[in-house]
Write a protein that holds these residues in place. Structure first.
Motif, PDB file in Angstrom:
ATOM      1  N   ALA A 181      51.196  87.898  13.806  1.00 15.99           N
ATOM      2  CA  ALA A 181      52.534  87.848  14.385  1.00 15.99           C
ATOM      3  C   ALA A 181      53.387  86.781  13.707  1.00 15.99           C
ATOM      4  CB  ALA A 181      52.453  87.591  15.888  1.00 15.99           C
ATOM      5  N   PHE A 185      53.550  92.839  12.490  1.00 20.55           N
ATOM      6  CA  PHE A 185      53.430  93.158  13.901  1.00 20.55           C
ATOM      7  C   PHE A 185      52.459  94.298  14.192  1.00 20.55           C
ATOM      8  CE2 PHE A 185      57.829  91.333  13.687  1.00 20.55           C
ATOM      9  CZ  PHE A 185      57.485  90.130  14.282  1.00 20.55           C
ATOM     10  N   SER A 212      49.056  92.895  14.010  1.00 20.59           N
ATOM     11  CA  SER A 212      48.888  92.001  15.149  1.00 20.59           C
ATOM     12  C   SER A 212      48.570  92.789  16.408  1.00 20.59           C
ATOM     13  CB  SER A 212      50.165  91.181  15.358  1.00 20.59           C
ATOM     14  OG  SER A 212      50.063  90.366  16.507  1.00 20.59           O
ATOM     15  N   VAL A 270      54.385  90.499  20.819  1.00 23.40           N
ATOM     16  CA  VAL A 270      54.464  91.296  19.592  1.00 23.40           C
ATOM     17  C   VAL A 270      55.269  92.572  19.827  1.00 23.40           C
ATOM     18  CG1 VAL A 270      53.118  92.683  17.970  1.00 23.40           C
ATOM     19  CG2 VAL A 270      52.364  90.380  18.567  1.00 23.40           C
TER      20      VAL A 270
END
Length: 565
Positions: A198, A203, A206, A238
């Motif tokens: 992140a 993302f 993540s 996130v």
């Protein structure tokens, strides 16, 4: 040329860089001052592999769920032990020695950083990286290798060397993807990976790692365990960061429900998820929903700490932002003032803390919007004075406050004081960044605009041309920052009486940038088309003028209909 527009205008203000100027007021974008429209198997711990002497330091790092919180956030982040209350299960004694060594390494890295010895910390991390890399090249890719890489990556995060973290995460992924879900401490490692991904704005990766961590922990501890709070908070953050707000809200609400059912509706552990949920809702344009959660935070803090604790000020500032979003400027201003006063009286944060700084800047902006510019300037002057006192008169963080204050002076037509501040800010930026760094182009362009207002067109032109040169090199000749500089230069050169053909070519460049970035029927294109048609008429280019005039008429009709509607 009549109606010429000195920019930065609304056409280009979106390109400003928050990394260089994190607290610059939205009002300081020059539009507002110009007046223009413009492994499953447990492996045997090989002590020899991991202990590598570096001066007096050996291989040490933390392998607990609190690693990210203590290293990156001072123990207060979403990955700290403040929510988890996690202790190591008894059946993990076989890796206990490794964990102790890792914890010692982690502490040693933090100590070196605190002492200002970042290079020594990097040497220590590099030595351990080489050791675990050798082990992996020999075919050993189990939980212990993942743990070592985890700590090394966290160490590089602390040092501030993010470039290498991505490569370390790739190595970690190669290991954890081949481990079964019951590998000891895998959930911890996955949570750390999720946080680091992140931070690198990766993302999707993540989210994948957080989801696997949650799946493992739900199977291990149950779906109602508060141990799920940490990974769920990370996952929600996130999701909110890349446009999946609805799902993020659901997860934040799940966290709140988990904590309410286990710790009560007034637990201080609710503060972080409630604040996160409120901030997301505010970002999504739902201030009324956000107000409910921020009010709960204020109530919890008041009952726990009383009305004069600094945390009350923090909660008030959140509510102030809600009131501002609701259009209740007077209430917002009162809340901000009370919040800042409580923070001052309680000495909760240092006056130069970034949170205090942002509160003062937000209040100053609100005061300007409410037409109370003098009060806003007093706050901006306070920001500048505090920063000078705590960081020195040549610190680069002064630039933000100088530009904000200069903008405020310009709004009140005090261009002389604005010029003085902008020259100081430019000197500081050049001293710290050099003469070719793109970041100096922002105060430089502000200064060019101010000099234009002071009728110092020759110097304003030279500065605008230098901004153009820097930005063409940094961003490309057809970029938005270049369009902003071009538009400013056109206005200055128009008043200087430069050749109409040269001005027309610059306007064509601006039009091409706007068409590509904003669309062929955008309002920005409309403004520039007017200027181009003016010069075509002046130069006697009737055929070309006729074609563009038809297009201009269509656009004018479109926007007139929008206004009338």
């Amino acid at each position: 040329m009549k109606g010429s527009c000195l920019l930065p205008s609304h056409s280009f203000t979106g390109i400003r860089t928050s990394k260089e100027f994190p607290h610059i007021l939205s009002l300081c974008y020059l539009k507002s001052i110009t007046g223009f429209s413009v492994c499953n198997q447990r492996q045997k711990y090989n002590e020899k592999l991991y202990i590598i002497p570096i001066r007096t330091a050996c291989v040490r790092v933390c392998f607990s769920r609190s690693s990210v919180g203590s290293l990156e956030c001072g123990g207060t982040g979403p990955h700290s032990d403040s929510y988890s209350g996690i202790s190591a299960p008894n059946d993990l004694q076989s890796i206990g020695s490794l964990e102790r060594e890792l914890e010692e390494l982690f502490d040693e890295v933090k100590r070196m950083i605190r002492m200002g010895n970042k290079n020594d910390a990097k040497d220590l991390l590099t030595a351990n990286y080489e050791a675990v890399k050798e082990s992996m090249n020999a075919g050993t890719k189990g939980i212990e290798e993942a743990a070592i890489l985890d700590v090394i990556a966290l160490g590089y995060m602390a040092v501030g060397d993010l470039k290498f973290v991505g490569s370390l995460l790739d190595m970690m992924k190669e290991v954890v993807d081949n481990l079964k879900d019951d590998a000891p401490r895998l959930d911890s490692i996955l949570m750390h990976m999720g946080s680091m991904y992140a931070t690198l704005n990766m993302f999707e990766k993540s989210l994948d790692t957080y989801q696997r961590a949650v799946y493992i922990m739900e199977r291990t501890y149950g779906k109602d365990s508060t141990l799920l709070v940490t990974p769920c908070l990370g996952m929600a953050k996130v999701l909110g960061s890349f446009g999946k707000a609805t799902k993020a809200v659901e997860i934040y609400q799940r966290v709140v429900t988990l904590l309410e059912s286990s710790r009560g509706s007034q637990s201080k552990d609710l503060v972080v998820p409630l604040l996160s949920l409120g901030n997301l809702l505010l970002k999504e344009g739902r201030p009324n929903d956000a107000e409910t959660h921020f009010t709960r935070v204020l109530d919890i803090h008041t009952k726990l700490y009383g009305q004069n604790d600094g945390r009350i000020g923090m909660a008030m500032s959140s509510l102030a932002r809600v009131k501002s979003a609701q259009g209740k400027s007077d209430e917002a201003i009162q809340l901000f003032r009370r919040a800042i006063q409580v923070m001052k009286d309680s000495n909760y944060l240092s006056p130069d803390d970034s949170i205090m700084e942002k509160m003062r800047v937000d209040l100053a902006e609100l005061l300007h919007v409410a037409g109370r510019g003098q009060e806003g300037r007093e706050l901006l002057e306070e920001c500048l004075w505090i920063t000078e006192r705590h960081r020195g008169k040549e610190h680069p963080s002064l630039v933000t406050h100088m530009i904000n204050l200069a903008t405020s002076y310009s709004r009140s037509k005090n261009y002389a004081d604005a010029e003085h501040l902008l020259r100081r800010s430019l000197q500081i930026m050049i001293k710290h960044k050099g003469t070719d760094d793109q970041s100096i182009s922002f105060p430089m362009l502000h200064l060019a605009v101010t000099l234009y207002h002071l009728k110092n067109d020759e110097e304003a032109e030279k500065l605008a041309q230098e901004v153009l040169r820097i930005r063409e090199k940094a961003f490309g000749k057809n970029s938005l920052p270049v369009g902003e500089a071009l538009d400013c230069l056109v206005s200055i050169q128009t008043r200087l009486g430069k050749d109409d053909r040269e001005l027309l070519e610059l306007l064509r460049r601006i039009l091409n940038i706007q068409e590509r970035e904003f669309g062929y029927e955008s309002e920005e294109v409309l403004v520039t088309l007017k200027k181009i048609v003016y010069y075509l008429d002046k130069l006697g280019k009737k055929d070309e003028k006729l074609t563009l005039h038809r297009r201009l008429s269509v656009l004018r009709k479109k926007y007139n209909q929008m206004v009338n509607y």
